[in-house]
Design an enzyme around this catalytic site. Structure first.
Site, PDB file in Angstrom:
ATOM      1  N   HIS A  27      12.247  12.930  -2.308  1.00 11.68           N
ATOM      2  CA  HIS A  27      13.002  11.964  -2.700  1.00 11.68           C
ATOM      3  C   HIS A  27      14.752  12.272  -2.522  1.00 11.68           C
ATOM      4  O   HIS A  27      15.444  11.227  -2.323  1.00 11.68           O
ATOM      5  CB  HIS A  27      12.987  11.757  -4.308  1.00 11.68           C
TER       6      HIS A  27
ATOM      7  N   GLU B  50       0.325   2.086  -3.943  1.00 12.87           N
ATOM      8  CA  GLU B  50       0.832   3.572  -3.231  1.00 12.87           C
ATOM      9  C   GLU B  50      -0.315   4.499  -3.211  1.00 12.87           C
ATOM     10  O   GLU B  50      -0.050   5.643  -3.067  1.00 12.87           O
ATOM     11  CB  GLU B  50       2.051   4.168  -3.716  1.00 12.87           C
TER      12      GLU B  50
ATOM     13  N   ASP C 227       4.117   7.633  -0.792  1.00 13.10           N
ATOM     14  CA  ASP C 227       2.664   8.264  -1.624  1.00 13.10           C
ATOM     15  C   ASP C 227       1.565   7.836  -1.191  1.00 13.10           C
ATOM     16  O   ASP C 227       0.512   8.570  -1.095  1.00 13.10           O
ATOM     17  CB  ASP C 227       2.966   7.597  -3.198  1.00 13.10           C
TER      18      ASP C 227
ATOM     19  N   CYS D  20       7.547  -1.206   1.088  1.00 14.04           N
ATOM     20  CA  CYS D  20       8.963  -0.603   0.474  1.00 14.04           C
ATOM     21  C   CYS D  20       8.874   0.682   0.801  1.00 14.04           C
ATOM     22  O   CYS D  20      10.050   1.613   0.341  1.00 14.04           O
ATOM     23  CB  CYS D  20       9.202  -1.131  -1.011  1.00 14.04           C
TER      24      CYS D  20
HETATM   25  C1  PEP Z   1       6.421   5.121  -1.955  1.00 14.17           C
HETATM   26  O1  PEP Z   1       5.846   5.806  -2.693  1.00 14.17           O
HETATM   27  O2  PEP Z   1       6.443   4.689  -0.978  1.00 14.17           O
HETATM   28  C2  PEP Z   1       7.583   4.480  -2.678  1.00 14.17           C
HETATM   29  C3  PEP Z   1       8.401   3.669  -2.378  1.00 14.17           C
HETATM   30  O3  PEP Z   1       8.035   4.998  -3.864  1.00 14.17           O
HETATM   31  P1  PEP Z   1       8.950   6.625  -4.030  1.00 14.17           P
HETATM   32  O4  PEP Z   1       9.189   6.973  -2.584  1.00 14.17           O
HETATM   33  O5  PEP Z   1       9.987   6.467  -4.823  1.00 14.17           O
HETATM   34  O6  PEP Z   1       7.829   7.227  -4.572  1.00 14.17           O
HETATM   35 MG    MG Z   2       5.999   6.286  -4.800  1.00 10.32          MG
END
Ligand code: PEP
Ligand code: MG
Length: 569
Positions: free
Chosen positions: A219, A460, A484, A531
């Site tokens: 992140h 995810e 994920d 996303c």
């Molecule tokens: C993902 O897992 O692709 C997602 C968009 O959520 P994050 O990256 O915040 O876990």
């Molecule tokens: Mg995620």
């Protein structure tokens, strides 16, 4: 590559000495340049001075300095910064706790004006020592003096001296708790950065990130991408005090970090930096244009954001909406839960700024790498597969209810959708929808206006993708979280820098799960977006269009790049 400690001449006469930990010192024309390689997270070039961001376990060492005047000025600036911090703390405490509690910060601010204390520090600096060491010496001297007094009130001041000295040392050493302290934008180097530390940093003060640890799928890397700052992780270098303040270049195209490059290289890098900026400017011609292929296929192109301030970047990039508001960032870098009112104001601001364009708020995905002390989460063996996201929300519904109330109250100010992360079963959705129903009912009886709100889920986990035919009957949309989804499908920890080479987002298993989800969603008449970071991978834009994906949501900095890829098809 020559072996460790060996000299090696290159064709242009440069001499390379290879050291352990993968860094090389290249001597060209008598000037030494330290060059390190890292894994690029954001392509781009930054040129500026290094700021070493240190963690809390910093120990003061007796360090000599040659520029006494500069050191004294650095100390004076730190005093001013400390006073500003204390003024903010005073106001916050006054508002939340009252005058009695707030007073302590005023006392600390006054101590920072005490001539005896300031002179004691400056005297040590005059002797040729660093500000950190000088404060440490003065602290000991003054704390001892106060502690030995008979008067109880004066005795207690010893703790205050320790407190203000610690604050000053932290500021001088750039220790992270309160973000970074610098007047000019800098290249932030760190052993590692957590998302909490990164969100606390003032974006305007940062040119680039370079970390020794970290993976490009974490992140923190996602935050760097959303800030569009050239960044490297997993950079093979040893951080040393002498790096601080040195001129450096981050080359995100080639994954290189160069310290004190010679004039010629600096010049070349500045030229490349200008070219990069010009290329970005060239993409701006696509603002206002449609996301349509030459054979007429259209797709929605939205932006991912982490906080309210990122909305401006999304609008600036001409995103059609917000496809993922990572609401947990509202919870990071603070000492207590954000209240309903605070969240309401944030969501309302985002919705008003987006002026009717869709904003998809993901409910908080706290846990795994996104930790906050006040949640009092216990350490886990396997946090990515542990107590996180809706698992916490279903266990402690009061947290989710506060957030849902804030979202529904804001819903009359624009077009909002809610999306739940980390879903693995139908039962979870049913339970979440029950809570949503109760929240709406309560708000209605309280007389709040509410708009229409779509309810969606993130796909995810492999489980969610595999049963997406069933899940699709329960929701208005799917948004595929490829970060994920890749982690769980390939059993590759997205945080683990050693597994970078196994992180294969084009793996057929990942692509098949995406296709399966799109087909299942469409069969039930709902729209399906992506996303995760893969949405910005322009090598796959054509594939996603062929699969029938309805929406791609990417970091604001990537919106125009993806629009170009769509229009080039
Ligand atoms: C993902 O897992 O692709 C997602 C968009 O959520 P994050 O990256 O915040 O876990
Ligand atoms: Mg995620």
């Amino acid at each position: 590559m020559p072996s460790e400690g060996k000299f090696c001449s290159t064709a242009d006469g440069a001499v390379t000495i290879v050291f352990p930990k993968g860094h090389a010192v290249v001597k060209t024309g008598g000037v030494y340049l330290k060059r390190y390689t890292g894994k690029s997270v954001v392509k781009g070039i930054a040129v500026g001075r290094i700021y070493w961001y240190k963690k809390q376990n910093y120990k003061v060492v007796k360090t000599e300095v040659s520029e006494v005047n500069a050191e004294r000025e650095r100390f004076e600036r730190a005093v001013e910064t400390a006073k500003k911090q204390l003024a903010v703390l005073y106001e916050d405490a006054l508002r939340d706790l009252g005058e009695d509690h707030a007073m302590i910060f005023e006392i600390h601010r006054m101590l920072l004006e005490d001539k005896d204390y300031l002179n004691a520090v400056k005297n040590v600096i005059e002797e040729g020592f660093s500000g950190e060491y000088a404060v440490d010496v003065a602290e000991e001297q003054f704390a001892k003096m106060f502690a030995s007094m008979d008067d109880e009130y004066m005795k207690a001041r010893a703790a205050d001296i320790k407190d203000i000295s610690k604050r000053l040392i932290n500021i001088l050493a750039g220790i992270g708790e309160d973000g970074i302290h610098t007047d000019k934008p800098v290249i932030v180097v760190a052993e590692d950065l957590t998302p909490s530390e990164t969100v606390k940093m003032d974006k305007d003060k940062i040119l680039a990130f370079v970390t020794v640890k970290g993976s490009s799928n974490s992140h923190t890397a996602i935050l760097a991408r959303s800030m569009n700052l050239p960044s490297l992780v997993n950079t093979q270098m040893e951080l040393t005090e002498e790096m601080n303040g040195k001129m450096a270049v981050v080359d995100g195209f080639n994954g290189e970090f160069m310290i004190e490059p010679e004039a010629e290289i600096l010049e070349e890098m500045r030229t490349r930096q200008n070219q990069w900026i010009a290329d970005l400017k060239g993409l701006e011609l696509l603002k206002g244009k449609e996301n349509v292929t030459s054979d007429g296929r259209r797709i929605n192109l939205y932006a991912n954001i982490g906080n309210v301030n990122d909305v401006d970047a999304a609008l600036e990039a001409d995103a059609g909406g917000i496809g993922l508001l990572r609401s947990e960032f509202l919870y990071l870098g603070r000492k207590d839960y954000p209240s309903e009112e605070e969240q309401f104001e944030s969501y309302k601001t985002v919705l008003e700024k987006m002026n009717g364009k869709k904003v998809i708020i993901r409910t908080l995905d706290i846990g795994a790498d996104k930790k906050v002390d006040y949640f009092k989460l216990e350490p886990e063996e396997n946090p990515a597969m542990g107590y996180r996201a809706i698992r916490i929300c279903l266990d402690r519904p009061e947290i989710l209810i506060t957030q849902l109330r804030a979202i529904y109250r804001a819903s009359s100010y624009g077009t909002v959708a809610i999306m739940f992360p980390m879903i693995v079963s139908v039962n979870e959705i049913i339970r979440l929808k029950e809570i949503v129903g109760q929240v709406k009912e309560k708000l209605r009886t309280e007389g709040f206006q509410m708009g229409e709100v779509e309810i969606g889920i993130m796909i995810e986990t492999p489980a969610a993708a595999v049963i997406s035919d069933v899940l699709a009957k329960e929701v208005d949309f799917f948004s595929i979280g490829t970060n994920d989804l890749t982690q769980y499908t390939l059993a590759v920890d997205r945080q683990n820098q050693k597994l970078e080479s196994s992180w294969d987002t084009h793996h057929p298993a990942v692509l098949r799960l995406i296709k399966m989800t799109v087909d299942n969603g469409h069969r039930e008449g709902i729209w399906v977006g992506i996303c995760g970071e893969l949405a910005a991978d322009t090598e796959l834009t054509h594939t996603f269009l062929d699969m029938g994906v309805d929406e791609l949501s990417v970091a604001a900095a990537n919106v125009l790049k993806v629009r170009k890829a769509i229009r080039d098809i």
